[in-house]
Scaffold this motif. Structure first.
Motif, PDB file in Angstrom:
ATOM      1  N   ASN A 216       0.823  -1.208   0.000  1.00 43.64           N
ATOM      2  CA  ASN A 216       0.000   0.000   0.000  1.00 43.64           C
ATOM      3  C   ASN A 216       0.860   1.262   0.000  1.00 43.64           C
ATOM      4  N   THR A 217       1.979   1.187   0.703  1.00 43.02           N
ATOM      5  CA  THR A 217       2.894   2.329   0.725  1.00 43.02           C
ATOM      6  C   THR A 217       3.618   2.486  -0.611  1.00 43.02           C
ATOM      7  N   LEU A 218       4.124   1.384  -1.128  1.00 45.24           N
ATOM      8  CA  LEU A 218       4.891   1.428  -2.371  1.00 45.24           C
ATOM      9  C   LEU A 218       4.048   1.872  -3.559  1.00 45.24           C
ATOM     10  N   LEU A 219       2.757   1.517  -3.544  1.00 46.25           N
ATOM     11  CA  LEU A 219       1.864   1.860  -4.646  1.00 46.25           C
ATOM     12  C   LEU A 219       0.842   2.920  -4.225  1.00 46.25           C
ATOM     13  N   ASN A 220       1.293   3.827  -3.399  1.00 44.37           N
ATOM     14  CA  ASN A 220       0.447   4.922  -2.944  1.00 44.37           C
ATOM     15  C   ASN A 220       0.439   6.038  -3.989  1.00 44.37           C
ATOM     16  N   PRO A 221      -0.710   6.653  -4.300  1.00 47.32           N
ATOM     17  CA  PRO A 221      -0.737   7.735  -5.297  1.00 47.32           C
ATOM     18  C   PRO A 221       0.218   8.873  -4.962  1.00 47.32           C
ATOM     19  N   GLY A 222       0.338   9.196  -3.663  1.00 51.40           N
ATOM     20  CA  GLY A 222       1.235  10.267  -3.266  1.00 51.40           C
ATOM     21  C   GLY A 222       2.682   9.930  -3.565  1.00 51.40           C
ATOM     22  N   LEU A 223       3.066   8.677  -3.335  1.00 45.86           N
ATOM     23  CA  LEU A 223       4.445   8.281  -3.606  1.00 45.86           C
ATOM     24  C   LEU A 223       4.715   8.294  -5.112  1.00 45.86           C
ATOM     25  N   LEU A 224       3.770   7.791  -5.896  1.00 46.76           N
ATOM     26  CA  LEU A 224       3.940   7.823  -7.356  1.00 46.76           C
ATOM     27  C   LEU A 224       4.016   9.272  -7.858  1.00 46.76           C
ATOM     28  N   TYR A 225       3.256  10.143  -7.240  1.00 45.78           N
ATOM     29  CA  TYR A 225       3.299  11.555  -7.611  1.00 45.78           C
ATOM     30  C   TYR A 225       4.677  12.142  -7.321  1.00 45.78           C
ATOM     31  N   ASN A 226       5.256  11.748  -6.186  1.00 49.87           N
ATOM     32  CA  ASN A 226       6.609  12.199  -5.850  1.00 49.87           C
ATOM     33  C   ASN A 226       7.627  11.703  -6.877  1.00 49.87           C
ATOM     34  N   VAL A 227       7.458  10.438  -7.298  1.00 52.93           N
ATOM     35  CA  VAL A 227       8.353   9.878  -8.311  1.00 52.93           C
ATOM     36  C   VAL A 227       8.222  10.670  -9.614  1.00 52.93           C
ATOM     37  N   LEU A 228       6.981  11.000  -9.970  1.00 51.66           N
ATOM     38  CA  LEU A 228       6.731  11.761 -11.189  1.00 51.66           C
ATOM     39  C   LEU A 228       7.414  13.126 -11.128  1.00 51.66           C
ATOM     40  N   GLN A 229       7.250  13.815  -9.998  1.00 55.70           N
ATOM     41  CA  GLN A 229       7.871  15.133  -9.862  1.00 55.70           C
ATOM     42  C   GLN A 229       9.397  15.046  -9.917  1.00 55.70           C
ATOM     43  N   ALA A 230       9.941  14.025  -9.245  1.00 57.42           N
ATOM     44  CA  ALA A 230      11.398  13.854  -9.240  1.00 57.42           C
ATOM     45  C   ALA A 230      11.935  13.576 -10.632  1.00 57.42           C
ATOM     46  N   SER A 231      11.153  12.853 -11.441  1.00 58.71           N
ATOM     47  CA  SER A 231      11.615  12.512 -12.794  1.00 58.71           C
ATOM     48  C   SER A 231      11.703  13.753 -13.683  1.00 58.71           C
ATOM     49  N   PHE A 232      10.869  14.765 -13.405  1.00 59.86           N
ATOM     50  CA  PHE A 232      10.939  16.010 -14.166  1.00 59.86           C
ATOM     51  C   PHE A 232      12.091  16.892 -13.688  1.00 59.86           C
ATOM     52  N   ALA A 233      12.347  16.845 -12.383  1.00 55.99           N
ATOM     53  CA  ALA A 233      13.364  17.727 -11.807  1.00 55.99           C
ATOM     54  C   ALA A 233      14.772  17.166 -11.909  1.00 55.99           C
ATOM     55  N   ASN A 234      14.880  15.850 -12.048  1.00 52.97           N
ATOM     56  CA  ASN A 234      16.188  15.200 -12.016  1.00 52.97           C
ATOM     57  C   ASN A 234      16.266  14.166 -13.131  1.00 52.97           C
ATOM     58  N   LYS A 235      17.100  14.412 -14.110  1.00 51.24           N
ATOM     59  CA  LYS A 235      17.168  13.526 -15.278  1.00 51.24           C
ATOM     60  C   LYS A 235      17.666  12.133 -14.913  1.00 51.24           C
ATOM     61  N   ASP A 236      18.328  11.980 -13.785  1.00 50.65           N
ATOM     62  CA  ASP A 236      18.842  10.670 -13.389  1.00 50.65           C
ATOM     63  C   ASP A 236      17.870   9.894 -12.509  1.00 50.65           C
ATOM     64  N   ALA A 237      16.701  10.476 -12.252  1.00 51.95           N
ATOM     65  CA  ALA A 237      15.739   9.829 -11.354  1.00 51.95           C
ATOM     66  C   ALA A 237      14.947   8.756 -12.085  1.00 51.95           C
ATOM     67  N   PHE A 238      14.275   7.893 -11.311  1.00 51.20           N
ATOM     68  CA  PHE A 238      13.342   6.925 -11.867  1.00 51.20           C
ATOM     69  C   PHE A 238      12.205   7.653 -12.575  1.00 51.20           C
ATOM     70  N   THR A 239      11.781   7.147 -13.707  1.00 52.55           N
ATOM     71  CA  THR A 239      10.474   7.529 -14.247  1.00 52.55           C
ATOM     72  C   THR A 239       9.439   6.689 -13.520  1.00 52.55           C
ATOM     73  N   VAL A 240       8.163   7.062 -13.624  1.00 54.88           N
ATOM     74  CA  VAL A 240       7.113   6.281 -12.969  1.00 54.88           C
ATOM     75  C   VAL A 240       7.082   4.866 -13.547  1.00 54.88           C
ATOM     76  N   THR A 241       7.264   4.751 -14.864  1.00 55.57           N
ATOM     77  CA  THR A 241       7.254   3.430 -15.498  1.00 55.57           C
ATOM     78  C   THR A 241       8.387   2.561 -14.960  1.00 55.57           C
ATOM     79  N   GLU A 242       9.579   3.131 -14.858  1.00 58.35           N
ATOM     80  CA  GLU A 242      10.717   2.373 -14.327  1.00 58.35           C
ATOM     81  C   GLU A 242      10.467   1.955 -12.883  1.00 58.35           C
ATOM     82  N   TYR A 243       9.911   2.879 -12.118  1.00 54.11           N
ATOM     83  CA  TYR A 243       9.633   2.575 -10.710  1.00 54.11           C
ATOM     84  C   TYR A 243       8.634   1.429 -10.590  1.00 54.11           C
ATOM     85  N   LEU A 244       7.540   1.498 -11.343  1.00 51.10           N
ATOM     86  CA  LEU A 244       6.529   0.439 -11.278  1.00 51.10           C
ATOM     87  C   LEU A 244       7.095  -0.902 -11.731  1.00 51.10           C
TER      88      LEU A 244
END
Length: 814
Positions: free
Chosen positions: A686-714
């Protein structure tokens, strides 16, 4: 109000005017009032009088304060503490009930006002134009008004009666409304409330009272039996220094408790918020001043002294004393030797009272509470710590016993029994004493301290025994759980100790600064100290209380690598788990010991997992900096750290931790492995697949080119949850359950509950993360279609999952 002015007013009658001196030295005219009696009519020959800060008179069961003119408008720190409390109320003697700063003021119509001083706003000094505006806008509340009963003709001292002020109920020297509500107190029972004594000393007055309140609560035996709760209280009124100690302004890069205020400055274009750190007044003696400036160690004018409560069992007193004296090395870094010491309470000295606010005491509570705490009473004007009553609950020994058995049992044979040897328990008491005394010196928790130790150094015998496993005793870094049995590490590498951060923090807060005009100039010096120190030694980083997003700052964790540290910790848990029945066995015990220690071991496993979890999904490293410092304040957690954390979750959580349920334990105490592990896996998915956490991953992927994309994370999460079945019936049952939870959680992302309830979606719920989750579910369905089924139950499981996914996608499209 001078004696001559009062006498003239009385003789002239009600139409005459008398001069009243206020806190701010303003002079106003008020009509005189009658009622002042001759001094010997009020303070009769039968009076029992005690000189001191005020002379206290007892006449026919009435108490009077005789206040000299010099003590009007002087701030008095007033602290009320419990002396004795009702049984089972979980409040203990020595704990604080109330704290106020008060002052007596000569008022209108032959009154003396008692005002409350708040110190929420300030100006640099009284010469500024804004000073008058600040005073006008901040009238101090009058907490009580007293008639002037008499004036001592020998010295002009004003006499007021204070019996009812202390005997009756008020929010200044008794319970405040919130506290009364919390413990369900009703009205004051007047016939069962009285003053025991009021004693006066050179700079303080001690008031001992018994107060009884009605109660409708049956939560305590006393309340249930008598419908009333009786408390013994002590109120200490301590005269604060006429000249406050110079403030030292708070900086969030060093962990001190602080008092906030708003500064109004003639030369500033807006107000500024400042905070004053809490610290003892530690100054070199005049004859040693030049030595101190040259860097020689000198003794302070006034030593910091802690007394040990005589209720403390004698065998533990030396360890509590050692925990205090350990801080001497830290103060040496600030330029002082013998700055702090602990002593046993002089039980034969009847002039001393542990409720007296002039004395700092480590109070010992006969309580089943497993805790200790280190509060401070400080001058709100300057932050000067006046005294501290460290609270020590008897059952803190139970807490440290269980910590040590679980965290160090694999590497220290002394930890493998329910009753520790006195030397070991004494060592554990010593470290807790040092930690709590650190708080009483003004230091906050530094939960990031342990992150400054490389994980493999915790297994390096020579290094960790020389340096300790964390740089601060103010961290919750209990014991070195990373060390493995083959490392042969001794107790010097297992216990916490006062470290380099603690010494530096004491230096920053207590080292005297010279040749600056005020605390605002000192602030620039202190800023440079921080910049230079952190540049030279980044391990001095203050990581805060562990409540933010930075995974380096967590409670109960160790090292710079949560994954490796937790793996090592779990290896040790696996070693000790089957041995717990042997370690906890005592004659006549009905496996209560095993139940208690097993619960602690399970909690330790969950700690390791949560330490790793905080490294997931868009969190950030936060390093507070001033503009002069290089580098960023906010940095994203590296992708490889997140990937390692997901891998850990797969190995240590999604792979069911059946080792937590050995037969040697499960056949002695009731355990339900499938239910408990299922709940654990459900919670973490529930924590790993929480909308808020996925949203954080999405934001990080825009701000940091080396970050996980949401697809990679999932896809990383999917690899963890959708491992091939093993053919083991029990393990496969867990795996199928994980896969069902996984699908259910994705369904909640695609169609949030808020939609069904007609509520506004959050940004996280309406973000592109939903689209990525839908694409991920479609991909998963395609993979399931071609996935082989090795058994009938697996074939049916696969069929159900595909049906469920189709239903989710259909509902999401509506």
């Amino acid at each position: 109000m001078a004696l001559a002015a009062l006498t003239a007013a009385i003789q002239a009658g009600a139409q005459d005017k008398t001069k009243v001196v206020t806190k701010d030295s303003a002079v106003v005219s008020k009509p005189a009032a009658s009622g002042i009696q001759a001094y010997d009519k009020v303070i009769t020959k039968g009076a029992i009088s005690r000189p001191g800060m005020f002379t206290v008179h007892l006449v026919d069961n009435k108490y009077f304060f005789e206040i000299p003119d010099s003590l009007f408008n002087r701030d008095i720190l007033t602290v009320t503490r419990y002396v004795a409390t009702p049984e089972h109320l979980k409040l203990y003697g020595g704990e604080k009930v109330n704290e106020q700063t008060l002052y007596f003021e000569k008022g209108a119509q032959n009154k003396v006002f008692l005002r409350v001083d708040l110190f929420y706003v300030a100006t640099k000094d009284s010469t500024e134009a804004l000073y008058k505006a600040v005073q006008t806008a901040n009238v101090k509340p009058i907490a009580a008004a007293f008639d002037i009963k008499a004036i001592n003709p020998a010295n002009g001292n004003v006499v007021i009666e204070i019996t009812d002020f202390f005997r009756k109920d008020n929010s200044v020297v008794s319970f405040q409304a919130e506290e009364k509500s919390e413990i369900k107190l009703g009205g004051l029972a007047d016939d069962r409330t009285f003053i025991h004594s009021i004693r006066s000393y050179p700079i303080n007055i001690e008031v001992r009272t018994t107060k009884t309140y009605t109660t409708s609560s049956s939560a305590t035996p006393a309340g249930s039996a008598a419908g009333a709760l009786t408390f013994e209280l002590n109120t200490s009124m301590v005269l604060l220094p006429k000249e406050p100690m110079r403030k030292r302004l708070f900086d969030e890069r060093v962990g001190y408790f602080a008092n906030k205020y708003i500064l109004f400055d003639d030369n500033a274009q807006s107000t500024k918020d400042f905070s004053t750190i809490q610290r003892y007044r530690l100054e070199p003696r005049e004859e040693d001043l030049e030595k101190y400036k040259r860097g020689e160690l000198v003794e302070p004018k006034k030593q910091i002294v802690y007394y040990i409560d005589p209720a403390t069992p004698k065998k533990w007193r030396p360890y509590l004393i050692a925990g205090v004296n350990d801080w001497q090395k830290a103060f040496e870094q600030a330029g002082f030797k013998n700055a702090i010491v602990a002593k046993e309470w002089p039980e034969q000295d009847s002039t001393m009272s542990m409720e007296d606010a002039r004395f700092s005491v480590i109070r010992y509570f006969a309580s089943e509470t497993a805790n200790a705490y280190g509060p401070r009473i400080s001058d709100p004007r300057s932050g000067e710590i006046i005294e501290s009553h460290v609270g020590w609950y008897h059952n803190v020994m139970k807490l440290v016993h269980d910590w040590y058995m679980i965290q160090a049992g694999a590497i220290d044979p002394r930890a493998r029994k329910m009753e520790f040897d006195d030397e070991l328990m004494g060592d554990l008491i010593r470290f807790v004493s040092s930690h709590e005394v650190g708080h009483s010196l003004g230091l906050r928790h530094n939960m990031g301290a342990s992150s400054q130790t490389p994980v493999e150094k915790l297994r390096d015998k020579a290094w960790v025994e020389a340096n300790g496993h964390t740089v601060s005793i103010m961290d919750y870094a209990r014991f070195n759980y990373v060390a493995q049995p083959q490392d042969n590490i001794g107790k010097a590498g297992i216990y916490p100790r006062i470290g380099m951060y603690d010494k530096w923090a004491i230096q920053w807060g207590y080292k005297n600064i010279f040749n600056t005009p005020d605390e605002y100039a000192d602030r620039m010096v202190l800023n440079k100290w921080i910049i230079d120190s952190l540049k030279t030694n980044p391990r001095l980083w203050f990581g805060g209380e562990g409540k933010g997003e930075d995974p380096r700052s967590q409670t109960e964790d160790l090292s710079d690598n949560a994954v490796k540290a937790s793996d090592y910790g779990i290896e040790n848990l696996k070693r000790i788990m089957p041995l717990l029945p042997e370690w906890t066995a005592e004659e006549g015990d009905m496996y209560n010991n095993l139940q208690r220690i097993y619960k602690r071991a399970s909690a330790q496993y969950l700690l390791y997992v949560t330490h790793v979890m905080k490294n997931l999904g868009g969190g950030m490293y936060v390093t507070q900096k001033s503009t002069e410092e290089a580098g960023n304040v906010y940095e994203y957690i590296p992708k490889e750290r997140i990937k390692a954390a997901i891998d850990f979750m797969g190995r240590q959580v999604m792979q069911p931790p059946l080792w937590l349920y050995p037969a040697a334990i499960s056949n002695k105490i009731k355990l339900n492995a499938m239910e408990e592990i299922g709940n654990l896996q459900n919670n973490f998915l529930n924590t790993l697949l929480n909308p808020g956490l996925l949203y954080n991953v999405l934001q990080a992927s825009f701000a940091n080119k080396d970050a996980f994309t949401v697809t990679e994370y999932l896809n990383e999460i999917k690899k963890m949850a959708w491992k091939p079945l093993s053919g083991n019936a029990e393990l496969d049952a867990y795996q199928r359950n994980i896969q069902r939870i996984y699908i259910e959680r994705l369904a909640m992302i695609l169609k949030p509950k808020s939609i069904e309830e007609g509520k506004m979606l959050t940004n996280a719920e309406r973000s592109d993360a939903r689209i990525y989750a839908k694409m991920h579910l479609v991909q998963l369905k395609n993979e399931l279609t071609t996935m082989p089924a090795a058994s009938a139950i697996q074939a049916e499981h696969k069929k159900e999952l595909i049906t469920q996914i189709n239903k989710i996608l259909t509902n999401a499209a509506k």
